[in-house]
Write an enzyme that holds these catalytic residues in place. Structure first.
Site, short mmCIF file in Angstrom:
data_model
loop_
_atom_site.label_atom_id
_atom_site.label_comp_id
_atom_site.label_asym_id
_atom_site.label_seq_id
_atom_site.Cartn_x
_atom_site.Cartn_y
_atom_site.Cartn_z
N GLU A 1 27.71 22.58 37.13
CA GLU A 1 26.53 22.26 37.73
C GLU A 1 25.44 20.51 36.82
O GLU A 1 25.10 19.72 38.20
CB GLU A 1 25.14 22.94 38.15
N LEU B 1 20.48 32.54 27.31
CA LEU B 1 21.61 32.42 28.56
C LEU B 1 20.45 33.25 30.05
O LEU B 1 20.86 33.42 31.50
CB LEU B 1 22.14 34.09 28.65
N SER C 1 25.88 24.39 32.73
CA SER C 1 26.42 24.23 33.35
C SER C 1 27.12 23.77 33.96
O SER C 1 26.49 22.30 34.43
CB SER C 1 25.54 24.83 35.02
N GLN D 1 24.69 39.56 33.60
CA GLN D 1 26.28 39.42 33.41
C GLN D 1 26.06 39.14 32.46
O GLN D 1 27.38 40.04 31.61
CB GLN D 1 27.21 38.53 34.30
N TYR E 1 18.79 23.44 40.24
CA TYR E 1 19.26 23.90 39.48
C TYR E 1 20.11 23.24 38.63
O TYR E 1 19.57 22.82 37.31
CB TYR E 1 19.82 25.24 39.82
N PHE F 1 25.76 36.25 45.15
CA PHE F 1 26.53 35.08 44.54
C PHE F 1 28.29 35.00 45.08
O PHE F 1 28.72 36.40 45.62
CB PHE F 1 27.45 34.99 42.78
N VAL F 2 28.28 34.13 45.61
CA VAL F 2 29.66 34.40 46.65
C VAL F 2 30.74 35.70 46.14
O VAL F 2 31.72 35.97 47.50
CB VAL F 2 30.41 32.76 47.69
#
Ligand code: G4F
Length: 328
Positions: free
Chosen positions: A128, A81, A126, A8, A150, A189-190
Site C-alpha cells: 500500500e 506485526l 505493505s 494471521q 493506511y 478481507f475480500v
C-alpha cells in the site's frame, strides 16, 4: 518477541519459530475476551504454552509496559506485526490507524534504540506504500505514493525503520508484503469474505454475496510463505528491506472465479455490488518483484491463486459443516 501474535501472520510465525526451537513471547492487548482462536492449538499443547510460548499484556501505545517487558525478556528478534491493517477501515478511523500503524512503530523503535541489548527488528510493511505506482512490477526502489490513510501510515513507519537503521545503526528491516491470505485470514478481507460465501452458498446457507469494487488487481500469496521470509530476513548478515510477492497480479473477478469453481458454481449468479463497500480511493494494480528476496534469502512464493482459493474454500466448508454438527 512478536507484536500481533494473535493475527494471521503472528500465529503462523509463532508456530514456525517454535518448530525452530525458539522460545516465543507475544504482546497481546488486554480485552474482556480471552478468545484467541488462531493460537488455540498452541494453548492446548501443554509442552508449549507457558513453557516455550509466553504472552504479555501491552497495548502498542503503552511504551512503559513494553519497555519493561523487553528489558525483562531480552529478545534476540522482535517482529512487529501489529497494527490496524484494514485499508477500507482506515478511511473511517484515520487517526487510530496512524496512531497504531504509524506511531506504534516509531514508539517501538525508540524503545529498541535505548536498549543495551538491542534485538534485530522486523517491521511488516505493505505494498500500500506504493499507492498508484508508475511502474509495474514494483521493487524496493519504487517511489512511495500512498493513496489511503493506511498507506500513508505504513509509509511513515517504513521510512522510520530505514531512518533508525541508517542513523542509529539498528538492525531494522522492512518486509514489504503484498497481499497474503490463508485459512486464517480475517473475515472482512475480500478473499476470505469470498471463500466463506462460496462455502456457505454451496451448503445452501447463504444466497448472495455483496462486494464493493471488483476492478482492483492484487498480487495474492499464501501467508505462511511470507512469515518464513520474515524469519529469513533477520538471519542475514545485515539489515535490509525486501519485497515479498508472487509477481502475478489477478483481479478480484479471477479470485471469485477460482473460489466459486472450487464448489462448481458460477459467481456471477450470486455476487451483487454494494456502495457500502466502495472506498473513497483505490490502489488499482499492485504487483511485486521479489527477485531480491529470491537472490538474497533463497525465497519464493509457493502457492498460486487457484490453489490458494481452493484451500481456503475447503477449510471454510469444513468449518461450517463442523459448526452445524456441534450446534444442531
Ligand atoms: O482484501 P482487501 O481488504 O485488501 P487490501 O485493501 O488490498 O489490503 C490488504 O493487503 C495489503 C497489502 O497490499 C495490506 F497491507 C493490508 O493490511 C491488507 O492486508 O481488499 C482487496 C480489494 C480492494 O480493491 C477492495 O476495494 O478488494 C476490494 N473489495 C471489494 N469488495 C473489497 C470488498 N474489500 C473488502 N475488504 N471487502 C469487500 O467487500
Amino acid at each position: 518477541m512478536l507484536t500481533g501474535i494473535t493475527g494471521q501472520d503472528g500465529s503462523y510465525l509463532a508456530e514456525q519459530l517454535l518448530s525452530r526451537d525458539y522460545e516465543v513471547h507475544g504482546l497481546v492487548r488486554r480485552t474482556s475476551t480471552t478468545q484467541r482462536v488462531r493460537l488455540d492449538k498452541l494453548f492446548h499443547d501443554s509442552d508449549v504454552y507457558n513453557k516455550r510460548l509466553f504472552l504479555h499484556y501491552a497495548d502498542l501505545d503503552d511504551t512503559t509496559t513494553i519497555r519493561r517487558i523487553l528489558l525483562k525478556t531480552e529478545p534476540d528478534e522482535l517482529y512487529h506485526l501489529a497494527g490496524q491493517s484494514h485499508v477500507g477501515a482506515s478511511f473511517e478511523i484515520p487517526e487510530t490507524t496512524c496512531q497504531f500503524t504509524g506511531m506504534g512503530t516509531l514508539k517501538l523503535l525508540e524503545i529498541v534504540r535505548d536498549l543495551a541489548k538491542q534485538p534485530r527488528f522486523l517491521h511488516i510493511s505493505s505494498s500500500e506504500i506504493f499507492g498508484r505506482p508508475q511502474t509495474a512490477p514494483q521493487n524496493e526502489e519504487t517511489a512511495m505514493r500512498p493513496v489511503t490513510p493506511y498507506g500513508v501510515a505504513k509509509t511513515f513507519a517504513t521510512n522510520m525503520v530505514r531512518l533508525y537503521r541508517d542513523s542509529f545503526g539498528l538492525f531494522a528491516c522492512n518486509a514489504i508484503c503484498y497481499n497474503h491470505e490463508s485459512e486464517r485470514r480475517g473475515e472482512s478481507f475480500v478473499t476470505r469474505k469470498i471463500t466463506k460465501a462460496a462455502a456457505a452458498i454451496s451448503l445452501g446457507r447463504q444466497k448472495k454475496l455483496k462486494l464493493g469494487s471488483l476492478d482492483g488487481k492484487r498480487d495474492w500469496g499464501y501467508a505462511p510463505d511470507y512469515t518464513d521470509a520474515m524469519w529469513r530476513m533477520l538471519q542475514q548478515p545485515g539489515p535490509d528491506d525486501y519485497i515479498l510477492a508472487t509477481g502475478f497480479a489477478h483481479s478480484i473477478r479471477d479470485f471469485l472465479d477460482a473460489a466459486f469453481k472450487a464448489v462448481n458454481l458460477d459467481w456471477q449468479d450470486y455476487v451483487e455490488q454494494d456502495p457500502k463497500y466502495m472506498r473513497p480511493s483505490e490502489v488499482t494494480q499492485l504487483v511485486g518483484d521479489a527477485s531480491k528476496a529470491k537472490e538474497k534469502l533463497g525465497w519464493t512464493a509457493t502457492t498460486n491463486l487457484h490453489e490458494l482459493a481452493k484451500r481456503m474454500v475447503r477449510s471454510d466448508r469444513e468449518q461450517q459443516q463442523n459448526a452445524s454438527y456441534l450446534s444442531p
